[in-house]
Design an enzyme around this catalytic site. Structure first.
Site, mmCIF file in Angstrom:
data_model
loop_
_atom_site.group_PDB
_atom_site.id
_atom_site.type_symbol
_atom_site.label_atom_id
_atom_site.label_comp_id
_atom_site.label_asym_id
_atom_site.label_seq_id
_atom_site.Cartn_x
_atom_site.Cartn_y
_atom_site.Cartn_z
ATOM 1 N N TYR A 65 0.863 -1.183 0.000
ATOM 2 C CA TYR A 65 0.000 0.000 0.000
ATOM 3 C C TYR A 65 0.900 1.235 0.000
ATOM 4 O O TYR A 65 1.486 1.597 1.011
ATOM 5 C CB TYR A 65 -0.934 0.001 1.215
ATOM 6 C CG TYR A 65 -1.733 1.277 1.351
ATOM 7 C CD1 TYR A 65 -2.512 1.748 0.300
ATOM 8 C CD2 TYR A 65 -1.698 2.012 2.530
ATOM 9 C CE1 TYR A 65 -3.230 2.925 0.419
ATOM 10 C CE2 TYR A 65 -2.426 3.182 2.672
ATOM 11 C CZ TYR A 65 -3.190 3.639 1.608
ATOM 12 O OH TYR A 65 -3.898 4.804 1.733
ATOM 13 N N ASP A 71 -2.150 -1.429 -3.915
ATOM 14 C CA ASP A 71 -2.524 -0.073 -4.313
ATOM 15 C C ASP A 71 -1.260 0.771 -4.406
ATOM 16 O O ASP A 71 -0.626 1.065 -3.394
ATOM 17 C CB ASP A 71 -3.492 0.497 -3.275
ATOM 18 C CG ASP A 71 -3.899 1.933 -3.559
ATOM 19 O OD1 ASP A 71 -3.446 2.498 -4.574
ATOM 20 O OD2 ASP A 71 -4.675 2.491 -2.756
ATOM 21 N N HIS A 102 -12.414 1.250 -4.295
ATOM 22 C CA HIS A 102 -11.507 0.634 -5.263
ATOM 23 C C HIS A 102 -12.175 -0.599 -5.859
ATOM 24 O O HIS A 102 -13.084 -1.186 -5.256
ATOM 25 C CB HIS A 102 -10.195 0.195 -4.592
ATOM 26 C CG HIS A 102 -9.306 1.333 -4.201
ATOM 27 N ND1 HIS A 102 -8.131 1.634 -4.843
ATOM 28 C CD2 HIS A 102 -9.431 2.245 -3.199
ATOM 29 C CE1 HIS A 102 -7.557 2.669 -4.272
ATOM 30 N NE2 HIS A 102 -8.328 3.064 -3.266
#
Length: 281
Positions: A113, A143, A231
């Site tokens: 992340y 991500d 998302h």
């Protein structure tokens, strides 16, 4: 013979609320994922509530102990043959790397992340960690908080990151020999994983990469719809050569022995068998 392994990666935007946990459980079960990569779990304490999910017997976490932000997790389905050998966790909950044997194949699984600022310095540090730690088949998902190719991966065709930094990011991924699985299967398609209210644009900032050497194992790559999270999930399927289907073994239903009629029938059948074999002899 089904020798596929399915990987699902999703930024869940926090799992401390029971309703959010129920939603991700539905994603995991309905999606029939074997390896789940979750970002922004926002867990801080141990044990985490996701351990109660019996379908996935192996859970690995990297949390931010200071506050309920960041956090990543990797879940392994209970019938997946993965033998853990080592883990590498970021103290602030930005990344988690695990490695071991996946059906007797050396494998490294990572969940990342990225921060929404200074992504490139973070990537350079992460590259060093992966280089020193990774072994065999490498699966890295998460991500990135920036589109690798803004022209094709954003609705506006641009990025807040300058071209010079994007070029550095691309070279870092190339040096790791990591391939963007979705783009490999969809070379000209535009599809996005996140909507930014501040920028009023869509972008593909969620990825699953695999090692270039194992690219021929890649069977499918897809992006789901953006539903309850902000998302979309990214999914891939891999053909693992060493994976074999579980063998079925017959086992007597012992409860039948409690049925008197069933027991009598079994005894009579055994007597008939003995008499027939003696006569044949």
């Amino acid at each position: 013979m089904d020798n596929t392994v399915k990987v699902i990666s999703l930024n869940v935007n926090g799992l401390n609320v029971p309703e959010k946990r129920r939603q991700i459980v539905n994603v995991m079960r309905k999606g029939k994922g074997d390896i789940i990569l979750l970002q922004e779990t926002h867990f801080r304490n141990i044990p985490q509530p996701m351990h109660k999910l019996g379908t996935f017997s192996q859970w690995y976490y990297s949390n931010n102990p200071e506050q309920k932000t960041k956090g990543v997790a990797i879940a392994i389905r209970k019938n997946l043959n993965f033998q853990l050998e080592n883990t590498l966790s970021d103290p602030s909950g930005r990344y988690l790397l695990i490695k071991g044997q996946l059906y007797h194949t050396p494998c490294t699984i990572g969940c990342v992340y990225f921060p929404n600022k200074n992504q490139i310095p973070f990537l350079n540090k992460l590259k060093e960690k992966i280089t020193d730690f990774a072994n065999g088949l490498c699966i890295i998902g998460g991500d990135l908080n920036f589109p690798v190719d803004p022209q094709n991966d954003t609705s506006k065709g641009s990025s807040v990151l300058p071209y010079s930094k994007l070029k550095i990011a691309s070279k870092s991924l190339q040096s790791l020999r990591l391939i963007d699985t979705w783009r490999f299967h969809n070379p000209t398609t535009k599809q996005y994983t996140h909507y930014s209210n501040t920028q009023n644009s869509y972008a593909r900032i969620d990825y699953v990469f695999i090692s270039q050497h194992h690219l021929h194992w890649l069977k499918e790559a897809s992006i789901d719809n953006i539903l309850w999270s902000d998302h979309a999930a990214v999914q891939i399927k891999l053909n693992i050569p060493n994976k074999t289907p579980s063998t079925w073994q017959w086992r007597l239903n012992e409860s039948l022995l409690e049925d008197l009629d069933c027991r009598k029938e079994i005894i009579d059948t055994i007597k008939d068998y003995k008499q027939n074999t003696q006569t044949d002899g």
